[in-house]
Each structure stands twice: as C-alpha cells, then as structure tokens.
Motif scaffolding. Structure first.
Motif, PDB file in Angstrom:
ATOM      1  N   VAL A  28       0.857  -1.189   0.000  1.00 41.90           N
ATOM      2  CA  VAL A  28       0.000   0.000   0.000  1.00 41.90           C
ATOM      3  C   VAL A  28       0.890   1.236   0.000  1.00 41.90           C
ATOM      4  O   VAL A  28       1.859   1.324   0.766  1.00 41.90           O
ATOM      5  N   LEU A  29       0.567   2.170  -0.878  1.00 40.58           N
ATOM      6  CA  LEU A  29       1.340   3.400  -0.980  1.00 40.58           C
ATOM      7  C   LEU A  29       0.415   4.605  -0.860  1.00 40.58           C
ATOM      8  O   LEU A  29      -0.776   4.530  -1.187  1.00 40.58           O
ATOM      9  N   GLU A  30       0.984   5.730  -0.423  1.00 39.18           N
ATOM     10  CA  GLU A  30       0.261   7.000  -0.489  1.00 39.18           C
ATOM     11  C   GLU A  30       0.995   7.893  -1.472  1.00 39.18           C
ATOM     12  O   GLU A  30       2.215   8.020  -1.433  1.00 39.18           O
ATOM     13  N   VAL A  31       0.227   8.494  -2.365  1.00 34.16           N
ATOM     14  CA  VAL A  31       0.778   9.266  -3.475  1.00 34.16           C
ATOM     15  C   VAL A  31       0.174  10.663  -3.446  1.00 34.16           C
ATOM     16  O   VAL A  31      -0.991  10.847  -3.083  1.00 34.16           O
ATOM     17  N   ALA A  32       0.982  11.648  -3.839  1.00 32.05           N
ATOM     18  CA  ALA A  32       0.507  13.033  -3.849  1.00 32.05           C
ATOM     19  C   ALA A  32       0.209  13.550  -5.251  1.00 32.05           C
ATOM     20  O   ALA A  32      -0.474  14.565  -5.403  1.00 32.05           O
ATOM     21  N   ASP A  33       0.710  12.868  -6.270  1.00 32.22           N
ATOM     22  CA  ASP A  33       0.601  13.358  -7.644  1.00 32.22           C
ATOM     23  C   ASP A  33      -0.190  12.364  -8.494  1.00 32.22           C
ATOM     24  O   ASP A  33       0.250  11.234  -8.715  1.00 32.22           O
ATOM     25  N   ASN A  34      -1.338  12.790  -8.993  1.00 31.09           N
ATOM     26  CA  ASN A  34      -2.173  11.897  -9.793  1.00 31.09           C
ATOM     27  C   ASN A  34      -1.549  11.563 -11.144  1.00 31.09           C
ATOM     28  O   ASN A  34      -1.966  10.606 -11.803  1.00 31.09           O
ATOM     29  N   ALA A  35      -0.550  12.317 -11.556  1.00 32.03           N
ATOM     30  CA  ALA A  35       0.137  12.035 -12.818  1.00 32.03           C
ATOM     31  C   ALA A  35       1.209  10.966 -12.668  1.00 32.03           C
ATOM     32  O   ALA A  35       1.782  10.521 -13.669  1.00 32.03           O
ATOM     33  N   ALA A  36       1.486  10.541 -11.442  1.00 31.58           N
ATOM     34  CA  ALA A  36       2.499   9.506 -11.220  1.00 31.58           C
ATOM     35  C   ALA A  36       2.109   8.228 -11.964  1.00 31.58           C
ATOM     36  O   ALA A  36       0.933   7.890 -12.082  1.00 31.58           O
ATOM     37  N   ALA A  37       3.112   7.513 -12.444  1.00 32.82           N
ATOM     38  CA  ALA A  37       2.856   6.298 -13.230  1.00 32.82           C
ATOM     39  C   ALA A  37       2.023   5.288 -12.456  1.00 32.82           C
ATOM     40  O   ALA A  37       1.169   4.602 -13.038  1.00 32.82           O
ATOM     41  N   ILE A  38       2.229   5.192 -11.152  1.00 32.40           N
ATOM     42  CA  ILE A  38       1.503   4.204 -10.349  1.00 32.40           C
ATOM     43  C   ILE A  38       0.005   4.523 -10.306  1.00 32.40           C
ATOM     44  O   ILE A  38      -0.819   3.642 -10.068  1.00 32.40           O
ATOM     45  N   MET A  39      -0.359   5.792 -10.581  1.00 34.98           N
ATOM     46  CA  MET A  39      -1.761   6.189 -10.626  1.00 34.98           C
ATOM     47  C   MET A  39      -2.348   6.106 -12.037  1.00 34.98           C
ATOM     48  O   MET A  39      -3.563   6.226 -12.217  1.00 34.98           O
ATOM     49  N   GLN A  40      -1.492   5.898 -13.028  1.00 38.48           N
ATOM     50  CA  GLN A  40      -1.942   5.919 -14.418  1.00 38.48           C
ATOM     51  C   GLN A  40      -1.826   4.579 -15.124  1.00 38.48           C
ATOM     52  O   GLN A  40      -2.564   4.311 -16.070  1.00 38.48           O
ATOM     53  N   GLU A  41      -0.891   3.732 -14.697  1.00 37.06           N
ATOM     54  CA  GLU A  41      -0.648   2.466 -15.372  1.00 37.06           C
ATOM     55  C   GLU A  41      -1.262   1.315 -14.578  1.00 37.06           C
ATOM     56  O   GLU A  41      -1.155   1.264 -13.347  1.00 37.06           O
ATOM     57  N   GLU A  42      -1.882   0.375 -15.284  1.00 39.62           N
ATOM     58  CA  GLU A  42      -2.477  -0.788 -14.622  1.00 39.62           C
ATOM     59  C   GLU A  42      -1.391  -1.611 -13.934  1.00 39.62           C
ATOM     60  O   GLU A  42      -0.350  -1.903 -14.532  1.00 39.62           O
ATOM     61  N   VAL A  43      -1.627  -1.964 -12.679  1.00 40.06           N
ATOM     62  CA  VAL A  43      -0.661  -2.762 -11.917  1.00 40.06           C
ATOM     63  C   VAL A  43      -0.954  -4.253 -12.053  1.00 40.06           C
ATOM     64  O   VAL A  43      -0.053  -5.062 -12.265  1.00 40.06           O
ATOM     65  N   PHE A  44      -2.189  -4.649 -11.903  1.00 43.17           N
ATOM     66  CA  PHE A  44      -2.609  -6.046 -12.036  1.00 43.17           C
ATOM     67  C   PHE A  44      -1.904  -6.945 -11.017  1.00 43.17           C
ATOM     68  O   PHE A  44      -1.393  -8.015 -11.330  1.00 43.17           O
TER      69      PHE A  44
END
Length: 488
Positions: A376-392
């Motif tokens: 589990v991660l907390e992210v501040a930027d919605n443009a970060a790859a982890i928020m944009q790319e499917e992890v699966f």
C-alpha cells in the motif's frame, strides 16, 4: 476423454474438428504451476498451418450448425454446462494448478463458467428481430439477425475457464462456430471445456481450441480471411495489435482490455463496508482482475481512519499454497512479479510513501513460486505512473481528496474507462455519479463482481464492444434488413 486433467503431467494436444492433434515433430510449451514452478504439462506451440486447419474446420461445421433451431444449439450448450457442473471439483483443482488462485476462488470460477453457459443457453428463444413500418404500400421492413460465421476467441490467463465460457456460450447459441486460442500460461482450462463439449454432443468443428504463442498462431487466426469476428480479453498492447491486424480484413472486434479502476470513498461512507469492499476488490485473485481497485481516492476527513484499517487488514491476509485456500495465492509468473516490483520501485523513487512495504517474497516457504505480498502506498501526484498504469497485482496507491468534485476529476484523468467504485450515502452524489464518471461499469457501495444478465464493457482505452446479458449476446449476431414488397 482424451484429455486427462488429473494427470500429474498433462500432455495435451490441440482440439480441432473433434479430434486431438499432437503434431510431430513440434516445439512444445511447458506449463508451470505458479505456486512451486513445477512443470504440470506441455502443449504444442501452434503454427499458422494449425490456425488455418482450425478455421477451415470451423467454417465447414458452422453451416450446418447455424441452420439448427436455436433451441437445439442452446440445449447442447446447456448439456456442456451440466457436464462441467458434474466435474466441478476436478476442474477447480486444474484451474488452481495452472493459474494459482486459491481453491475456493477456483471453485467460484467454475460456478461462473457454468453460469455463463446457462445464461447463453437461455437466450436461444430470445433471438428476435423487428418489423418496421415502410413508407411504401404493400411493403414491410424486417430487421433480422444472423450469426457472423467463424468467431475467433483470444482469452486471458487470469480467468481461463470463465472468460472462455463467457465467449463460447453466446457465440455458439447464436449460431457461430468458435476457434479459441487458449493462453499459453493457462491452456488446460480451455482444453478441458473442449473435451466436455464433444461429450455434450456439440458437433465436430463447431468448437476448436488451439494452443501456442499469440504473435504466431494468434496473429494467424486474426488475419485468416475466413475469420469474421474476433473477441479478445487481454492487455491494451495486445488489443491495439489486434485492432491493427484486423483492419485490413474489416473484422468485427470485441476487445475487453485493461483498467485502472478508481475507488472513491467520501466522508459519509460506511467505512467498515468500504474497507471490506476495497480489500475484496484489490486482492481477489492476487489483484489479477481488470476491474480491480487500482487507485483509491479518500476524502481527507476519513483518509487516516480508512488507511489504518485497510493497511492492518492487508497485512493480516494469509499468503500461501492455493490448495490450502489462503487469502492470496501466487502471481501467475516470475515476469509478472518483476513487473509490479518495478512499478513500486519507480513510485517510491518518485516520492510515494510506503504504508505497507509488502513486495516480493522469496525465502522459506516462498523460495519456489511467484509470490508478492500486499503493498500500500500513499501518493501526492495523480500524474504519477503508479496512478496511471495498470498494476494487475496486490499493490494499491491512495490519494487524499478535498471533496467529491476533486475525486471525480482525478478519477476521470485516465485513458482507461472500464470500472469505477463510489462509496457515499449522499443521494445527490449518487444521482450525479453515472453522468460524472466516464467508465462503462460503476459499482456503488459494493465490491466488484459483474452479473450474467448485466453488461460488462469498457470505454476509451479499455476496449470495444462488451460482454454479458442481452446486449452482450446480441453482439454475436449481425443485422440484416429485408424490404418485403408484395405489390403486384
């Protein structure tokens, strides 16, 4: 049955024209158990020649199949469902061996496989049309429905039985013949269905299952001039390649591709319910579901309380031998583990905070197999790859949002459009949700899990067409307009 799903080492051929083909000499592909990396069997690495044989067999069989009364086709598919039901435990154990999901979840997949076939069979008497008033005297306009002919199905490895049945059932009841490429990671589920289809009395050639690598035999199936329609579940990359390959032949496409589902939790949500749903929607099948909770948007007023509960519950999940029925089994392959580990490393390097480190497991009981602990991660930027790319996989990032509009804006900031989740008790927000969220499937105050009679479809980069329900069934039929004039 030529295919023995209970053998310690399964040596399977391709199922074409009602026969098992073991072409020699031929390269074979080894199929491994993701839990311990043992080789459980081999399949032929199919060639373009094999694709041609399967398509020709299907085209020949389809003509007679299509003129059978629809109810007869439905009864044959229903018999297939009953045979699967009768051997459900054997089938579930096969799924767990080749795919890695916990045995209870594999049993659930077998149940879904039966359900998809039964729903398709029920549609046999619902193949209809329309009569439209004509502008001319002594004339009526009839809108009729006909099968396409030969349908090619390309299935994914995460639900190898259910995804196959989701396509085979409606395609066959509609009067098409079907050629399926079983994924090389999980080919035995499709071959098991094929073996039972013969026992169910489905005519030779109506259902064919080939094996091999997508870029070789899959491309040949897509390119074949006799292929009328292609239905595929898989990655965006593969979907785009199929789109390009199919363009020259003007093939009809149904592509169910990836997702990056937002999970929105507002300050008025039932937190116990939301946390439970977030866990189910992220970790079922080790996070290997296209509708999974892929990114969480949490109202600031409840973010700390939600994350405390979610992280504690994630940490408590049991990981282990899928036959022992843990909460999480292994990832399907070592390459998949490496991929998501790289995504997490990149996120942390870009500033994400690890709330639960999780990560690859490689020691002790996990020395063999492809294991990844909840992260589990907390992210501040919605443009970060982890928020944009499917992890699966069992990895989920979270962001804090100021209000509902903020959450909607971030949720829609993606090329994906498959599934989304909203948790709120505010009636005004609920009424806004369908128009505001640009996704084909929205779960409100519940976890994921589509139903047979609904419609499962993605928007944007998540695909074309759709599956399930009456809308999905109709997609396997093309329309014909007949101007019936009886003026003398």
């Amino acid at each position: 049955m030529a295919f023995d799903a209970t053998a310690d080492h399964i040596k399977a051929g391709m199922f074409v024209g009602g026969d098992w083909l073991f072409p020699h000499p031929r390269e074979v592909i080894e199929v491994e158990n993701p839990a311990d990396e043992t080789v459980i069997g081999t399949i032929p690495a199919g060639t373009p020649e094999d694709a041609d044989q399967a398509i020709r067999s299907a085209a020949q069989a389809q003509r007679a199949w299509s003129v059978l009364p629809a109810i007869e086709r439905g009864r044959a598919v229903s018999r297939l469902a009953r045979l699967i039901e009768r051997r459900s435990e054997e089938f579930a154990r096969l799924i767990t061996r080749e795919q890695g999901k916990p045995i209870t979840q594999a049993r659930g997949e077998v149940g879904a496989t039966v359900g998809f076939l039964d729903y398709a069979a029920e549609n046999a008497r619902r193949i209809g049309g329309d009569i439209v008033a004509s502008d001319n005297p002594n004339e009526e306009i009839q809108i009729r429905r006909h099968p396409y002919g030969v349908v090619v199905g390309l299935t994914a490895w995460n639900y190898p039985a259910a995804l196959a049945a989701r396509k085979i059932g409606p395609a066959l009841v509609a009067g098409n013949a079907f050629v399926m490429l079983a994924h090389e990671f999980t080919p035995f589920s499709g071959l098991f269905i094929a073996a039972l289809a013969k026992e169910a009395g489905i005519p030779d050639g109506v259902l064919n299952v080939v094996t091999g690598r997508g870029p070789v035999i899959g491309q040949a199936l897509v390119e074949h001039p006799a292929t009328a329609m292609i239905t595929m579940t898989g990655s965006n990359r593969a979907g785009r390649e199929i789109f390009r390959t199919a363009a020259d032949g003007m093939k009809v496409l149904r592509l169910e591709l990836g997702g990056k589902a937002p999970f929105i939790v507002m300050e008025d949500a039932d937190l116990d319910r939301a946390v439970a749903a977030a866990l189910t929607a992220r970790y079922t099948n080790c996070g290997q579901i296209c509708t999974c909770n892929e990114r969480m948007y949490l109202h600031r007023d409840i973010a700390d309380a939600f994350l405390d509960r979610f992280v504690a519950a994630s940490k408590a999940l049991r990981i282990g031998d899928p036959m022992g029925d843990p909460d999480l089994g292994p990832k399907v392959s070592g390459a998949e583990v490496a991929k998501i580990a790289g995504q997490v490393d990149q996120a942390v390097a870009s500033g994400a905070q690890l709330l639960l480190p999780g990560g690859p497991l490689t020691d002790g009981a996990y020395a063999k197999g492809h294991w990844y602990a909840p992260t589990v991660l907390e992210v501040a930027d919605n443009a970060a790859a982890i928020m944009q790319e499917e992890v699966f996989g069992p990895v989920v990032p979270a962001m804090r949002v100021d209000d509902f509009d903020h959450a909607l804006r971030l949720a829609n900031d993606t090329g994906f459009g498959l599934s989304a989740y909203v948790f709120t008790r505010d009636h005004r927000r609920l009424m806004r949700t369908p128009a505001a969220l640009k996704f084909g499937e929205i779960y409100v105050n519940r976890a994921n899990g589509e139903q047979f009679q609904a419609f499962h479809n993605g928007w944007g980069q998540s695909g074309l067409g759709g599956e399930d329900g009456q809308y999905g069934f109709d997609g396997y039929l093309r329309k014909q307009t007949l101007y019936m004039n009886w003026d003398e």
